[in-house]
Write an enzyme that holds these catalytic residues in place. Structure first.
Site, PDB file in Angstrom:
ATOM      1  N   GLU B 305      37.563  39.638  -3.228  1.00 55.09           N
ATOM      2  CA  GLU B 305      38.843  40.046  -3.811  1.00 55.09           C
ATOM      3  C   GLU B 305      39.996  39.674  -2.878  1.00 55.09           C
ATOM      4  OE1 GLU B 305      39.036  44.174  -4.959  1.00 55.09           O
ATOM      5  OE2 GLU B 305      40.810  43.822  -6.201  1.00 55.09           O
ATOM      6  N   PHE B 390      30.379  43.524 -13.194  1.00 58.73           N
ATOM      7  CA  PHE B 390      29.072  42.865 -13.208  1.00 58.73           C
ATOM      8  C   PHE B 390      29.022  42.024 -14.483  1.00 58.73           C
ATOM      9  CE2 PHE B 390      26.088  45.843 -10.590  1.00 58.73           C
ATOM     10  CZ  PHE B 390      26.678  45.389  -9.431  1.00 58.73           C
TER      11      PHE B 390
END
Lengths: 85, 402
Positions: B305, B390
């Site tokens: 990230e 996910f």
């Protein structure tokens, strides 16, 4: 099968290789086992030997359980199995 | 194209049973994570979580409702009541006919599955309660909100794991922006903190046994939370015409798919989602003052990230603030983006940036201003809210101060 052969069989199945291609000095990376494959191998080994392996995918090197090579994994399993006995 | 604003917010989570209580906890950098309490917790290796405490369904709901409401529905209805009441909207006639409910959840009625599987497998019973199916279905919460508040427009549930709420809110935003609905109730909820829910996560070996420390070099995994966040998204002109209090504007969004790995995140997928949300909102990267990070506290998410933020913002990445409130309320899985949107509202409306608590050691791979441990006062014009699920499904919302 002894402990070593059983561990190699599990890793070979995960890597989709013949057990004879899994040598003691291979790393899991050499065998094409990624992080998900590693977690699955550890689960299979725990089930096979009824042991608990201290492993957190966020810090794979933090525990005493060494996963740097097939031999290191076999040695670690030997230790955990003897502790259990 | 209509402008879209938020005119109501509601929540229940480990930090508080309302928006004011939650924002106060975020300002104070309080941790809602503690020892889990439920049946068979002694058989778990992971025994901490952001559990909602002191929430008694009895008294809030009658006996018939209780037999139909799983805990995730109870959380949703509680938060929806707060949000709709704050908005001041009353749903009759055309407004009721066109307003709908789009909510996110990953698991739906997980504890209803858990309780009833236990009953038939472990206890050997051959009969279950007649309402098991309507209680556990993923759309139960959205349906009960529509029934409680007379909402007869488009209603459905979105399930994209940890991005469920952001995907749901993006869809609600699109409906209001396009003029298809004058208002939408949106957000999400999750309640997986039961034996089966935590046992499943434990198997993946990404959970921390002690704390959620996003971006800290000594982080060791995620911690689950539970609760709900619900919002009223409304056409700006509609809100203004009735003199409603506006919390902030929803300016744009983007969704991307990594098309790569079922669990490992992708820098490219995350970057494209952030850049896409800015482009959709016609916001220049250097206008962004705050990002509410996905920030799970796993090795994989946090460094990916941060690298994605550096890619999208270039040198401006060092000027903006990015924090993960999961350190306080835990990861609410399908409900997480909704509760985290509150931190964006607090940044834009109140000028208070929620901290990343539990931060102990700098990580060179996460070298951004993560607002460590203490909240900060700052004027922010634009905020982003990240969610990366996910399955490689990403959804980012862009919000603007108004």
């Amino acid at each position: 099968m002894n402990i070593s052969d059983r561990v190699v069989a599990i890793i070979a199945e995960q890597a989709m290789l013949d057990p004879s291609d899994v040598t003691p000095d291979s790393t899991l990376e050499d065998l094409g086992i990624d992080s998900l494959g590693l977690v699955e191998s550890i689960f299979a080994i725990e089930e096979e030997f009824d042991i608990t392996i201290p492993f957190n995918a966020n810090e794979p090197n933090a525990s005493d359980f060494d996963i740097s090579s097939v031999q290191a994994i076999i040695d670690g399993i030997h230790q955990l199995v003897s502790q259990k006995a | 194209m209509k402008r879209v604003v938020i005119t109501g917010a509601g929540t229940i989570n480990a930090l508080g049973h309302s928006v004011p209580a939650t924002l106060e906890a975020m300002r104070e950098g309080r941790c809602g994570i503690g020892e889990l309490e439920f049946r068979d917790v002694d058989r778990l290796a992971i025994r901490i979580g952001g559990q909602v405490r002191g929430f008694e369904a009895e008294g809030r709901f009658n006996r018939q409702q209780m037999s139909l409401y799983d805990r995730f529905t109870q959380f949703t209805l509680t938060a929806a009541k707060e949000a709709i009441s704050q908005s001041g909207l009353q749903f009759h006639g055309d407004l009721a006919a066109r307003t709908g409910v789009v909510l996110g959840t990953a698991g739906g009625g997980v504890s209803t599955w858990d309780d009833n599987y236990r009953s038939v497998y472990e206890d050997g019973k051959n009969r279950v309660h007649p309402f098991v199916v309507p209680k556990l279905m993923n759309n139960a919460a959205a349906s009960h909100v529509s029934m409680d508040h007379n909402l007869k427009g488009p209603s459905f549930t979105v399930s994209t794991a940890c991005a469920s709420s952001n995907h749901a809110m993006a869809l609600a935003f699109q409906m209001v922006r396009s003029g298809a609905a004058p208002a939408m109730i949106t957000g999400g909820s999750e309640s997986m903190l039961c034996f089966g829910g935590v046992k499943a996560w434990e198997g993946l070996r990404v959970m921390s046994r002690d704390a959620c420390r996003p971006f800290s070099a000594n982080r060791n995994g995620m911690v689950q939370g539970e609760g709900a966040g619900i919002f009223v998204f409304e056409d700006y002109e509609h809100a203004r015409a009735r003199g409603a209090e506006i919390l902030c504007e929803v300016a744009g969004f983007a969704m991307t798919s990594d098309a790569a790995d079922i669990v490992m995140p992708s820098k490219q997928g995350a970057s494209r989602a952030m850049a896409g949300a800015l482009a959709d909102a016609r916001i220049a990267p250097d206008e962004v003052g705050y990002i509410n990070a996905h920030g799970t506290g796993t090795a994989a998410n946090d460094k990916t990230e941060c690298a994605a933020v550096a890619d999208v913002f270039g040198p401006h990445a060092d000027n903006l603030m990015i924090s993960s409130t999961k350190s306080m309320h835990g990861h609410l899985i399908g409900g997480t983006g909704a509760v985290e949107l509150l931190a964006c509202i607090m940044a834009l409306r109140d000028g208070v940036i929620a901290p990343t608590i539990g931060y102990e050691e700098p990580d060179p791979e996460c070298a951004l201003d993560v607002v460590p441990n203490e909240a900060r006062e700052a004027r922010v014009d634009v905020a982003l809210s990240n969610a990366f699920a996910f399955g490689g499904l990403n959804a980012v919302l862009a919000l603007r101060r108004i």
